[in-house]
Design a protein around this motif. Structure first.
Motif, PDB file in Angstrom:
ATOM      1  N   MET A   1       0.827  -1.197   0.000  1.00 46.97           N
ATOM      2  CA  MET A   1       0.000   0.000   0.000  1.00 46.97           C
ATOM      3  C   MET A   1       0.864   1.252   0.000  1.00 46.97           C
ATOM      4  O   MET A   1       0.585   2.237  -0.677  1.00 46.97           O
ATOM      5  N   ASN A   2       1.937   1.243   0.784  1.00 46.46           N
ATOM      6  CA  ASN A   2       2.760   2.431   0.952  1.00 46.46           C
ATOM      7  C   ASN A   2       3.686   2.681  -0.227  1.00 46.46           C
ATOM      8  O   ASN A   2       4.477   3.612  -0.201  1.00 46.46           O
ATOM      9  N   ARG A   3       3.625   1.835  -1.280  1.00 49.56           N
ATOM     10  CA  ARG A   3       4.539   2.006  -2.402  1.00 49.56           C
ATOM     11  C   ARG A   3       4.028   2.997  -3.422  1.00 49.56           C
ATOM     12  O   ARG A   3       4.650   3.210  -4.458  1.00 49.56           O
ATOM     13  N   ILE A   4       2.879   3.598  -3.204  1.00 52.25           N
ATOM     14  CA  ILE A   4       2.432   4.641  -4.117  1.00 52.25           C
ATOM     15  C   ILE A   4       3.419   5.808  -4.055  1.00 52.25           C
ATOM     16  O   ILE A   4       4.048   6.050  -3.032  1.00 52.25           O
ATOM     17  N   LYS A   5       3.551   6.498  -5.167  1.00 42.98           N
ATOM     18  CA  LYS A   5       4.492   7.615  -5.231  1.00 42.98           C
ATOM     19  C   LYS A   5       3.754   8.918  -4.899  1.00 42.98           C
ATOM     20  O   LYS A   5       2.784   9.283  -5.559  1.00 42.98           O
ATOM     21  N   ILE A   6       4.244   9.600  -3.862  1.00 46.72           N
ATOM     22  CA  ILE A   6       3.601  10.828  -3.388  1.00 46.72           C
ATOM     23  C   ILE A   6       4.517  12.021  -3.631  1.00 46.72           C
ATOM     24  O   ILE A   6       5.717  11.963  -3.328  1.00 46.72           O
ATOM     25  N   VAL A   7       3.956  13.086  -4.156  1.00 44.26           N
ATOM     26  CA  VAL A   7       4.639  14.376  -4.190  1.00 44.26           C
ATOM     27  C   VAL A   7       4.004  15.237  -3.104  1.00 44.26           C
ATOM     28  O   VAL A   7       2.774  15.371  -3.053  1.00 44.26           O
ATOM     29  N   PHE A   8       4.841  15.806  -2.247  1.00 44.88           N
ATOM     30  CA  PHE A   8       4.341  16.639  -1.151  1.00 44.88           C
ATOM     31  C   PHE A   8       4.610  18.096  -1.468  1.00 44.88           C
ATOM     32  O   PHE A   8       5.719  18.456  -1.878  1.00 44.88           O
ATOM     33  N   MET A   9       3.609  18.947  -1.253  1.00 46.07           N
ATOM     34  CA  MET A   9       3.753  20.379  -1.477  1.00 46.07           C
ATOM     35  C   MET A   9       3.395  21.135  -0.207  1.00 46.07           C
ATOM     36  O   MET A   9       2.284  21.003   0.311  1.00 46.07           O
ATOM     37  N   GLY A  10       4.334  21.910   0.307  1.00 47.12           N
ATOM     38  CA  GLY A  10       4.092  22.690   1.514  1.00 47.12           C
ATOM     39  C   GLY A  10       5.221  23.671   1.725  1.00 47.12           C
ATOM     40  O   GLY A  10       6.282  23.558   1.114  1.00 47.12           O
TER      41      GLY A  10
END
Length: 320
Positions: A1-10
């Motif tokens: 589940m945690n292998r999705i690729k996330i881009v974080f913006m902040g």
């Protein structure tokens, strides 16, 4: 589940907790997008955003487009091939080309109970407005300003001891917890979507210099809320002897602060009623307010009681 690729913006400290929570839960953050470095301090030296500083400490690639909607900004995010984009106080509106990019969509950690306080300063504005509670909304992003469908919310109380600074901390932690609680369902596609009631929407635009001005004709409670809603990012300000006089702290007014003697009641708002070990008491529109931390022009902030020792404040001294 945690292998999705996330881009974080902040960008600010508020967003760091959410990024940290993603990493601690094992999610694959393939890139971080934050605002460009800006001049800071008296020397005006370029300083990284809190999110950039944290991301680099964790070895994450960082992007800092001046304008995300510019072709090069969109291309840089596209190259990361995110499955999901997570934002928290990024500071720029995401264009449709970015919103449509990840297969799981774009979600935002917003520091208010939507649809109230849409916009860039929801935490400060909620305190300034005298709210007793606020919270965090986890939402899907849309093209409008904080108009997307809501996933979940969490309430957080605002106490008299709170400032914008303490509420940023509380809401940052609450938002991070809400994010990681709901992410599994977002990834599975089982998270609900609740449309916002636009008729109930209110707005929280970024603060201006005029928002910092103290009008002593206002009620004591209104002045108190304004002062703490600005702190520590800014201060309330008035004038003393023709110079800017900043107010960083005040004591929450009580019923006794509205009980004035005949002499004090006859004084115009902004007049110093008394100054001593407790602080500086000022006449307001409906009574008085005790200032506890002030900053005279060209000096550092200090306890109002310390300033009062050498300032020779009398009932002829008027602020503003």
């Amino acid at each position: 589940m945690n292998r999705i690729k996330i881009v974080f913006m902040g960008t600010p400290d508020f967003a760091v907790s959410s990024l940290e929570a993603l990493l601690e839960c094992g999610y694959d953050v393939v890139g971080v997008v934050t605002q460009p470095d800006r001049p800071k301090g008296r020397k005006r030296e370029l300083a990284p955003t809190p999110v950039k500083a944290y991301a680099l400490s964790r070895g994450l690639p960082v992007l800092q487009p001046e304008k995300l909607r510019a072709p090069e900004g969109v291309a840089a995010v596209t190259a990361l091939s995110p499955d999901l984009i997570v934002t928290a106080a990024y500071g720029q509106i995401l264009p449709k080309s970015v919103l449509d990019l990840p297969r799981l969509g774009c979600i935002n950690v917003h520091g208010s109970l939507l649809p109230r306080y849409r916009g860039g300063a929801p935490i400060q504005r909620s305190i300034i407005d005298g709210e007793k509670k606020t919270g965090v909304t986890l939402m899907y992003m849309a093209e409008g300003l904080d108009t997307g469908d809501m996933i979940s919310t969490v309430e957080v109380s605002i106490d008299d001891e709170d400032t914008a600074g303490t509420m940023f901390g509380k809401l940052s932690e609450a938002g991070a917890a809400l994010l990681v609680e709901w992410l599994p369902r977002i990834v599975e596609g089982t998270a609900g979507r609740t449309p916002q009631n636009n008729d109930e929407a209110t707005y929280a635009p970024n603060l201006t210099r005029d928002d910092e001005r103290l009008d002593w004709h206002e009620p004591s409670r209104r002045l108190f809320d304004r002062i703490r809603g600005l702190n520590p990012m800014a201060s309330g300000f008035t004038t003393l002897n023709g110079e800017v006089f900043k107010v960083w702290g005040a004591k929450a007014p009580t019923a006794d602060d509205a009980k004035l003697g005949a002499t004090a009641a006859s004084l115009p708002p902004g007049t110093v009623i008394e100054a001593g070990a407790a602080g500086i008491r000022v006449r307001t529109g409906d009574g008085s307010l005790l200032l506890t931390e002030v900053q005279p022009a060209g000096k550092k902030a200090l306890a109002a009681s310390e300033f009062a020792k050498g300032a020779r404040l009398t009932t002829e001294t008027r602020l503003g």
